[in-house]
Write a protein that holds these residues in place. Sequence first.
Motif, PDB file in Angstrom:
ATOM      1  N   TYR A 191     -15.653 -39.129 -94.570  1.00 28.32           N
ATOM      2  CA  TYR A 191     -14.531 -38.563 -93.808  1.00 28.32           C
ATOM      3  C   TYR A 191     -14.467 -37.042 -93.974  1.00 28.32           C
ATOM      4  O   TYR A 191     -14.225 -36.312 -93.009  1.00 28.32           O
ATOM      5  CB  TYR A 191     -13.243 -39.220 -94.304  1.00 28.32           C
ATOM      6  CG  TYR A 191     -11.959 -38.614 -93.817  1.00 28.32           C
ATOM      7  CD1 TYR A 191     -11.402 -38.985 -92.595  1.00 28.32           C
ATOM      8  CD2 TYR A 191     -11.275 -37.681 -94.589  1.00 28.32           C
ATOM      9  CE1 TYR A 191     -10.209 -38.441 -92.152  1.00 28.32           C
ATOM     10  CE2 TYR A 191     -10.080 -37.131 -94.164  1.00 28.32           C
ATOM     11  CZ  TYR A 191      -9.557 -37.514 -92.945  1.00 28.32           C
ATOM     12  OH  TYR A 191      -8.371 -36.969 -92.521  1.00 28.32           O
ATOM     13  N   ARG A 192     -14.702 -36.563 -95.181  1.00 25.42           N
ATOM     14  CA  ARG A 192     -14.503 -35.135 -95.477  1.00 25.42           C
ATOM     15  C   ARG A 192     -15.356 -34.215 -94.607  1.00 25.42           C
ATOM     16  O   ARG A 192     -14.824 -33.284 -93.995  1.00 25.42           O
ATOM     17  CB  ARG A 192     -14.766 -34.857 -96.968  1.00 25.42           C
ATOM     18  CG  ARG A 192     -13.700 -35.372 -97.891  1.00 25.42           C
ATOM     19  CD  ARG A 192     -13.770 -34.722 -99.272  1.00 25.42           C
ATOM     20  NE  ARG A 192     -15.102 -34.761 -99.835  1.00 25.42           N
ATOM     21  CZ  ARG A 192     -15.556 -35.757-100.607  1.00 25.42           C
ATOM     22  NH1 ARG A 192     -14.788 -36.797-100.861  1.00 25.42           N
ATOM     23  NH2 ARG A 192     -16.774 -35.730-101.095  1.00 25.42           N
ATOM     24  N   PRO A 193     -16.681 -34.408 -94.528  1.00 22.79           N
ATOM     25  CA  PRO A 193     -17.456 -33.482 -93.692  1.00 22.79           C
ATOM     26  C   PRO A 193     -17.102 -33.584 -92.214  1.00 22.79           C
ATOM     27  O   PRO A 193     -17.150 -32.592 -91.484  1.00 22.79           O
ATOM     28  CB  PRO A 193     -18.916 -33.901 -93.944  1.00 22.79           C
ATOM     29  CG  PRO A 193     -18.855 -35.270 -94.486  1.00 22.79           C
ATOM     30  CD  PRO A 193     -17.560 -35.357 -95.236  1.00 22.79           C
ATOM     31  N   GLN A 194     -16.708 -34.773 -91.755  1.00 22.57           N
ATOM     32  CA  GLN A 194     -16.393 -34.924 -90.336  1.00 22.57           C
ATOM     33  C   GLN A 194     -15.098 -34.208 -89.976  1.00 22.57           C
ATOM     34  O   GLN A 194     -15.003 -33.549 -88.947  1.00 22.57           O
ATOM     35  CB  GLN A 194     -16.326 -36.414 -89.985  1.00 22.57           C
ATOM     36  CG  GLN A 194     -17.690 -37.086 -90.107  1.00 22.57           C
ATOM     37  CD  GLN A 194     -17.645 -38.582 -89.871  1.00 22.57           C
ATOM     38  OE1 GLN A 194     -17.143 -39.036 -88.851  1.00 22.57           O
ATOM     39  NE2 GLN A 194     -18.173 -39.352 -90.802  1.00 22.57           N
ATOM     40  N   VAL A 195     -14.084 -34.326 -90.839  1.00 21.71           N
ATOM     41  CA  VAL A 195     -12.826 -33.638 -90.545  1.00 21.71           C
ATOM     42  C   VAL A 195     -12.993 -32.142 -90.718  1.00 21.71           C
ATOM     43  O   VAL A 195     -12.367 -31.343 -90.001  1.00 21.71           O
ATOM     44  CB  VAL A 195     -11.679 -34.199 -91.420  1.00 21.71           C
ATOM     45  CG1 VAL A 195     -11.748 -33.693 -92.853  1.00 21.71           C
ATOM     46  CG2 VAL A 195     -10.327 -33.871 -90.802  1.00 21.71           C
ATOM     47  N   SER A 196     -13.876 -31.719 -91.626  1.00 22.01           N
ATOM     48  CA  SER A 196     -14.102 -30.280 -91.812  1.00 22.01           C
ATOM     49  C   SER A 196     -14.821 -29.682 -90.612  1.00 22.01           C
ATOM     50  O   SER A 196     -14.600 -28.520 -90.253  1.00 22.01           O
ATOM     51  CB  SER A 196     -14.924 -30.027 -93.094  1.00 22.01           C
ATOM     52  OG  SER A 196     -16.263 -30.463 -92.943  1.00 22.01           O
ATOM     53  N   ALA A 197     -15.686 -30.477 -89.963  1.00 23.46           N
ATOM     54  CA  ALA A 197     -16.390 -29.994 -88.770  1.00 23.46           C
ATOM     55  C   ALA A 197     -15.460 -29.938 -87.561  1.00 23.46           C
ATOM     56  O   ALA A 197     -15.603 -29.080 -86.683  1.00 23.46           O
ATOM     57  CB  ALA A 197     -17.593 -30.891 -88.474  1.00 23.46           C
ATOM     58  N   LEU A 198     -14.491 -30.850 -87.507  1.00 22.19           N
ATOM     59  CA  LEU A 198     -13.601 -30.925 -86.351  1.00 22.19           C
ATOM     60  C   LEU A 198     -12.518 -29.854 -86.374  1.00 22.19           C
ATOM     61  O   LEU A 198     -12.185 -29.269 -85.332  1.00 22.19           O
ATOM     62  CB  LEU A 198     -12.950 -32.311 -86.294  1.00 22.19           C
ATOM     63  CG  LEU A 198     -11.947 -32.542 -85.164  1.00 22.19           C
ATOM     64  CD1 LEU A 198     -12.670 -32.610 -83.822  1.00 22.19           C
ATOM     65  CD2 LEU A 198     -11.156 -33.823 -85.403  1.00 22.19           C
ATOM     66  N   SER A 199     -11.971 -29.586 -87.543  1.00 20.44           N
ATOM     67  CA  SER A 199     -10.778 -28.735 -87.645  1.00 20.44           C
ATOM     68  C   SER A 199     -10.930 -27.356 -87.013  1.00 20.44           C
ATOM     69  O   SER A 199     -10.016 -26.898 -86.307  1.00 20.44           O
ATOM     70  CB  SER A 199     -10.363 -28.615 -89.117  1.00 20.44           C
ATOM     71  OG  SER A 199      -9.991 -29.883 -89.621  1.00 20.44           O
TER      72      SER A 199
END
Length: 514
Positions: A191-199
């Motif tokens: 979850y962490r890398p995906q939300v960091s890429a989206l934000s």
Amino acid sequence: MRLGTLFERAARRHPANVIILDHDLDIAPGIGRRATVSEIADLVDDFASRLWAARVRPGDRVVIHKSDGFDITLLACATSRIGAVAVLLSPKLDGETVAELVRRTERPYLVTDEAKLRDELPSSVFDLAERVLLTSGSHPGATGLAELASAERVPPVTMPPDHPLLITHTSGTTGTPKLAVHTGRTMQARYRPQVSALSPVIRKREIIAMHVSFVHSRLFTALTISLLRGFPIVVLADSRPARVADMFARLKPGILEAHPNSFMEWEELADDPRRPLGNVKLFSSTFDAIHPRTVRRLLHATRRRAPVFGQLYGQSEVGPAVARTFSKRRAPDADGRCVGMPFPGMTEVRVVSRNGNPPSESNPGYIEVRSDGRIVTYLGEQERYNQQVSEGGWWRMGDVGYRTKWGCVHLLDREVDLIEGFGSTLAAEDALFARMDDLTEIIIIPGPDGRALPVVCTKGDMPLDLAAWRAATAGLPPMADPVQWKLEELPKTATTKIKRLELAQLVAAGLGSS
């Protein structure tokens, strides 16, 4: 990551947020195709209680194999809510494969439906399962979940973060799928890398439309990001361009999440006068690298200022490993095989030599990844799992490529698809796809004589223009004459990948269209 209470927590934050479907739910057809997150949270709670009434308990395994639909995902959340472990098997798997995976799961509860039992599953599943539960219809020896509708609600069960949370299966492109065991901790690490890429890309509320396999771990991280941020969600089971165009023209999504092959199907939406892609800010694709032509067409179909195509390269076993973005100004044509850079502090990538010489474009090496999102085992196949993990926790991806001096990863081929002396089949496919607009798919496989053999599909199944083909192949490595197939006849995985080895076997046997 706590899937059992995901919708409940999202409802507390954004109770009026909505989920829109393009299909009815087998477990709750009366809910319709538009529901609030609060209504979905209540549905998950309801079916968790029904599973409890069916004697499912914390730590039990629940195989979910039913006709395609978003209720597969909701049943997985309901299973997790009472501390049990959902084992998600694609509706596209054949009955014998499902029976083998049920056997490997060691007497699980089996959630399925009348159609699967009647038409596809062997009778042996009744002996292999602790109990068979039906989401719709009836069948001797099975219990309908509808019969448990009055079950008393039970409180959610919280399991330790290192306890299995979810079991999904691999694509099965090289044989019987493996069962990948995810924990709450490994899923949170994805979850962490995906939300960091989206934000940085999406700063305000947007409608997100998803067409992702309901049995893939990627859907659960995408849902978590979207629900907790209050994004209205459009869930698609049907990827046919005409259906998708109608929905998108009406709903105007700002984010699209789909498989690469789905985006290829949707290229024709760029020419729709209703501009169904006109409001898209972000196209998001995981799973595999995508053809540059598709990226270019989709980006030029939106009216949004500075739209982005985000590509995540990863695998069921490790989650996203590297990421790359494309824009209208930063076209992918020159280096479509570049899949991006690792996530700092979250994933690492290295390329290991296959023959003692440094990996390069002409001498690709094995791509390996290190990530906290790595699964903890293959269920019932620990030795097979151990074979893919080397000292230091590096995971062999099954792909070959190289890294440039800047550190970006270039994916050239799957290990099993490598045709020695040909170069990158994926790069050749990219080139041909870009040069011939009439192609809807091209797969280069080893032919019966060992030469590279192109299998092509065209728009409307029109005969391939051989003169245009000869012009397009100029400058590419020598290949055998192309074989033409219908797109719908190509063997595919649950995530719409082409099963290249199976395709090669079918072609060698003289089967399929031509």
